[in-house]
Design an enzyme around this catalytic site. Structure first.
Site, short mmCIF file in Angstrom:
data_model
loop_
_atom_site.label_atom_id
_atom_site.label_comp_id
_atom_site.label_asym_id
_atom_site.label_seq_id
_atom_site.Cartn_x
_atom_site.Cartn_y
_atom_site.Cartn_z
N TYR A 28 -0.64 -10.20 7.82
CA TYR A 28 -2.09 -10.25 7.58
C TYR A 28 -2.60 -11.69 7.46
O TYR A 28 -3.48 -11.98 6.63
CB TYR A 28 -2.45 -9.48 6.30
N TYR A 155 -6.77 4.07 4.92
CA TYR A 155 -5.70 3.20 5.41
C TYR A 155 -4.39 3.89 5.09
O TYR A 155 -4.09 4.18 3.93
CB TYR A 155 -5.73 1.82 4.76
N ASP A 247 -1.30 11.26 0.79
CA ASP A 247 -0.70 9.93 0.89
C ASP A 247 -0.79 9.28 -0.48
O ASP A 247 -1.78 8.64 -0.82
CB ASP A 247 -1.43 9.11 1.95
N LYS A 276 6.02 2.33 -2.21
CA LYS A 276 5.55 1.30 -3.14
C LYS A 276 6.26 1.38 -4.49
O LYS A 276 7.37 0.91 -4.64
CB LYS A 276 4.03 1.33 -3.25
#
Length: 434
Positions: A28, A155, A247, A276
């Site tokens: 990014y 996202y 998600d 995560k």
């Protein structure tokens, strides 16, 4: 044997940042004009330290993964023990205790009737597997359905399937012509919920699944919405025979105030995607779980009905052990107390700043808060304010990585009240100075 170690030796005249610039392509990041990357040499609790000894509060849990802070001694101990027992083994045709135990423990605490665990490497691949499960489920049953419903500002990751179900944005612009068609809908609210349910009903013959980030859209701008309206969408999908995918890559493991965001729903999804905080930020690991109904659609003498998906590092024993250790910490009463403490502190802080002239909006779900800066323009990930704010907080020893003009705090659960107060004070100062 000749010693070739010097062939790859770094230039001793360069510091770590300079060496990095010669060989690393960062995520990014527009590398042409990127600021020098800060060399981090160690982490401890909520802090990381650079090569000059400067301490930074990791207020975003290093992309939302270090839920218990850095270098947690209990997780480190368990990982070290596992390294001398079994570091990895192929997971096709073989199994091992850490993978089985982790699956057993996850299924026990996940909401709804989750029965099977499929291991992957990260959040994007957990989503890829979920999408493939849903699409092949209908194909295996002889009633192919290929359309997918998702939220406009979602996202779900950067692999092609995950990009396809993510809102079209700068993350996907270069690839839009290659992404499969998705039916995007607005976040549900009191005004549009009936229209959204009608749309789901009208599309039921075509739609394989509905994928969503429960209660909060992370990279889309920390956009938050109410559980009761998501509940109604899931209910509408169940009536329309549409599978549902939660998600919880970001929201899982305590972020929304409960262990999983879907605990706040009456209707439970068919599939969960996790990553995560799964390993406490120690190792990469992804998980996709599903109900028995989905799993059984793949049981057949016809080998074409097999889920042909896998990864070299599927169910890596070290990552599984890190996850088991992270779960041990998460399920302690003191961790839940810390989550509630952070929630309360956040709530008080947002009340103090929400009426400031530079604050366009404030939002909170559990331990996550977002502050949208007033810029006079539309909210944008490319807002020039982002770099100003990022540098401002780094100078004060705080890692906050704004989403354009949106600042968010998503801290490790062990963060102290003193460190939270320091972050809050820095934000108040920024509102006056930046």
């Amino acid at each position: 044997m000749s010693d070739n170690s010097n062939l790859q030796a770094p230039n001793s005249n360069l510091n770590l940042t300079e060496r990095d610039q010669k060989v690393i392509w960062h995520p990014y990041t527009q590398m042409k004009n990127a600021l020098p990357h800060i060399p981090i040499v160690r982490g401890e609790g909520v802090y990381v330290f650079d090569d000059n000894g400067k301490r930074y509060i990791d207020a975003v849990s290093s992309w939302w993964v270090n839920i218990h802070g850095h270098s947690h001694p209990y997780i480190a101990k368990k990982v070290a023990e596992q390294l001398s027992v079994l570091e990895h083994v192929i997971f096709a045709g073989f199994t091992h205790e850490p993978a089985v135990l982790l699956a057993e423990r996850l299924l026990k605490i996940l909401p709804g009737k989750q029965e099977k665990v499929f291991y992957t490497d990260n959040g994007s691949t957990a989503v890829e597997v979920a999408l493939k499960m849903c699409l092949q489920y209908w194909d295996n049953k002889g009633t192919p359905k290929t359309k997918i419903i998702a939220f406009k500002n979602a996202y779900h990751g950067d692999t092609f399937g995950a990009m396809s179900v993510s809102g079209r944005s700068i993350f996907t612009d270069a690839f839009n012509s290659l992404l499969f068609d998705v039916e995007f809908i607005e976040l549900p609210n009191e005004d549009n919920i009936e229209d959204l349910k009608s749309k789901i009903s009208a599309l039921q013959a075509e739609v394989a699944c509905f994928i969503f980030e429960p209660l909060i859209l992370g990279s889309g701008g920390m956009l938050m919405y109410e559980a009761e309206y998501l509940d109604q969408l899931i209910s509408a999908c169940k009536h329309a025979n549409i599978l549902t995918i939660a998600d919880e890559v970001m929201t899982g493991f305590g972020r929304t105030g409960t262990y999983f965001a879907c605990e706040k729903l009456t209707n439970k999804p068919d599939i969960f995607c996790l990553s995560k905080g799964l390993t406490g930020g120690t190792m990469p690991l992804g998980v996709t779980t599903c109900t028995n109904e989905i799993f059984e659609a793949f049981l057949s003498d016809d080998k074409l009905k097999t889920l042909y998906h896998g990864h070299s590092f599927t169910a890596n024993p070290i990552a599984c052990v890190a996850s088991l250790a992270s779960l041990d910490i998460l399920l302690k009463s003191e961790t839940l107390q810390n989550i509630k403490r952070i929630e309360a502190k956040h709530t008080t802080f947002l009340k103090e700043i929400k009426s400031h002239s530079k604050v366009k909006a404030v939002r909170q779900t559990g331990t996550i808060i977002a502050i949208e800066w007033e810029t006079g323009n539309e909210t944008s990930y490319l807002s020039t304010l982002r770099n100003l704010l990022y540098a401002y907080f780094l100078d004060k020893g705080i890692i906050l990585r704004p989403l354009g003009n949106i600042i968010y705090i998503l801290p490790p659960y062990i963060i102290s009240d003193e460190d939270l107060d320091y972050i809050y004070a820095a934000i108040k100062s920024a509102l006056e100075e930046v």
